[in-house]
Design a protein around this motif. Structure first.
Motif: not given
Length: 400
Positions: A221-229, A244-247, A251-256, A258-264
């Motif tokens: 549905y949304d290939p650029n979704g952040i929540r699914g990542c 696999l989790a790191i992979k 993906l977040v940095v390429d999709r949006d 702004v959400f990189v801070s949520e992954t650190l």
């Protein structure tokens, strides 16, 4: 747009419908006596212009009452009644809107298109007042009657909104499957989140395989979704699949960005389990170029502190604050000075840190880019405007 303007825009077609309905009705009743026609014209004209006067003087309620008197229920004025009921619904008087629509449905001479139109309007009334079961049954009945495309799409989309409101995510997805492809694409973001909601529920029951099925569907549905990542990363981490989790997180940095801070924090946990500190350092340096933020800056500063010492880390933060000033970065710099600064300055710095710390805690962290609603938690659906994926980490002095 202010409610008064909305009311004016809605009443304009009501004027036209009343006038046209009267004129057509007058033509069809030529056999009536001239005296009757004259009296009818006089009554309608009086009520019509009285309503217009009320409207121009911003007395909307009195205007509505005058227009009600001006209306004569026949096939020519049905659009006017529907417009009037819509105005009642917008003003919050849903009961009167329901009464108008029910009275219209009771007429034996409505043709099929008029009947479906009134049914659709009544379903909106039920939806607005919270009678969701009635709205659902009526919408399903409309869909079963296979109306024209425009009415069908309206019924299907309102049904999907109804299921969303009830958190019936599976039903919402099923209803969306009945939409034409082009219409379904318009809801791709919402449908992706429905899948994520179902995946979250399954994860809570440790049903990871089923959850991953919904996440794959979300990606379609949304290939650029952040929540699914982020959800996919959590599943991988729960199963100790760190690479696999790191992979998923990268993906977040390429999709949006702004959400990189949520992954650190999640990335640090993964790299710690793999004992791959250098790989994390290299990734953070790339983020400083492609997705700079206060959180990334502070993460890099911690690495510099471990490798080169506090002074070098403090200098790094100072230089970055010149480029991207932020309260969060300033507070970390104060902490470093308190930790290793001169004893004579520590008391003053602690007072300052207390004040700036309160400032940071009092500020929201996330804001909806659609309506401006803000808060400290990341909500994928804004509780104010109900839009999906519009809430993001705040950027700038008080955020990232």
């Amino acid at each position: 747009m202010p409610p008064e303007v909305d009311n004016y825009l809605l009443i304009v077609p009501l004027f036209i419908a009343v006038a046209v309905g009267w004129w057509l009705g007058r033509r069809e009743r030529k056999e009536r006596s001239k005296e009757q026609s004259k009296r009818l014209y006089s009554n309608i004209s009086r009520d019509y212009f009285t309503g217009l006067d009320y409207l121009l003087n911003e007395r909307t309620d009195e205007a509505i009452e005058s227009f009600i008197k001006a209306l004569e229920v026949n096939s020519d004025t049905i659009p006017a009644h529907i417009a009037l009921a819509k105005l009642f619904r917008r003003k919050g008087d849903v009961d009167r809107a329901i009464q108008i629509h029910q009275n219209l449905l009771a007429r034996p001479d409505l043709d099929r298109s008029e009947f479906l139109r009134v049914q659709m309007a009544l379903a909106r009334d039920y939806y607005a007042i919270g009678l969701l079961d009635r709205a659902e049954n009526l919408l399903l009945e409309i869909i079963r009657q296979r109306p024209m495309r425009e009415t069908l799409v309206k019924a299907q989309r309102l049904l999907i909104s109804l299921y969303e409101k009830e958190a019936e995510w599976e039903k919402a997805l099923t209803a969306a499957d009945q939409l034409a492809t082009d219409e379904r694409k318009l809801l791709s973001r919402e449908l992706a989140h429905y899948c994520c909601e179902l995946a979250e529920a399954l994860i809570a029951r440790h049903q990871y395989n089923e959850a991953q099925g919904y996440l794959r569907r979300s990606e379609i549905y949304d290939p650029n979704g952040i929540r699914g990542c982020l959800i996919s990363a959590r599943i991988a981490m729960d199963q100790s699949q760190w690479k696999l989790a790191i992979k998923h997180l990268k993906l977040v940095v390429d999709r949006d960005p702004v959400f990189v801070s949520e992954t650190l924090d999640l990335l640090r946990r993964c790299y710690d389990h793999l004992a791959a500190e250098k790989e994390l350092n290299a990734y953070l340096k790339r983020c400083m170029v492609n997705a700079p933020s206060t959180s990334v800056t502070l993460a890099v500063a911690e690495q510099i502190k471990d490798e080169q010492g506090l002074y070098v880390a403090g200098s790094f933060i100072t230089e970055e604050l010149k480029k991207r000033p932020s309260v969060k970065g300033f507070n970390r710099l104060i902490d470093m000075h308190i930790e290793h600064g001169a004893e004579s300055a520590r008391d003053s710095l602690r007072v300052l840190r207390g004040l700036t710390g309160q400032l940071e805690l009092s500020k929201p962290v996330y804001r909806c880019n659609n309506c401006g609603f803000s808060g400290k938690s990341l909500l994928w659906q804004c509780p104010s405007c109900k839009k999906w994926s519009t809430t993001k980490p705040i950027q700038g002095l008080e955020g990232e």
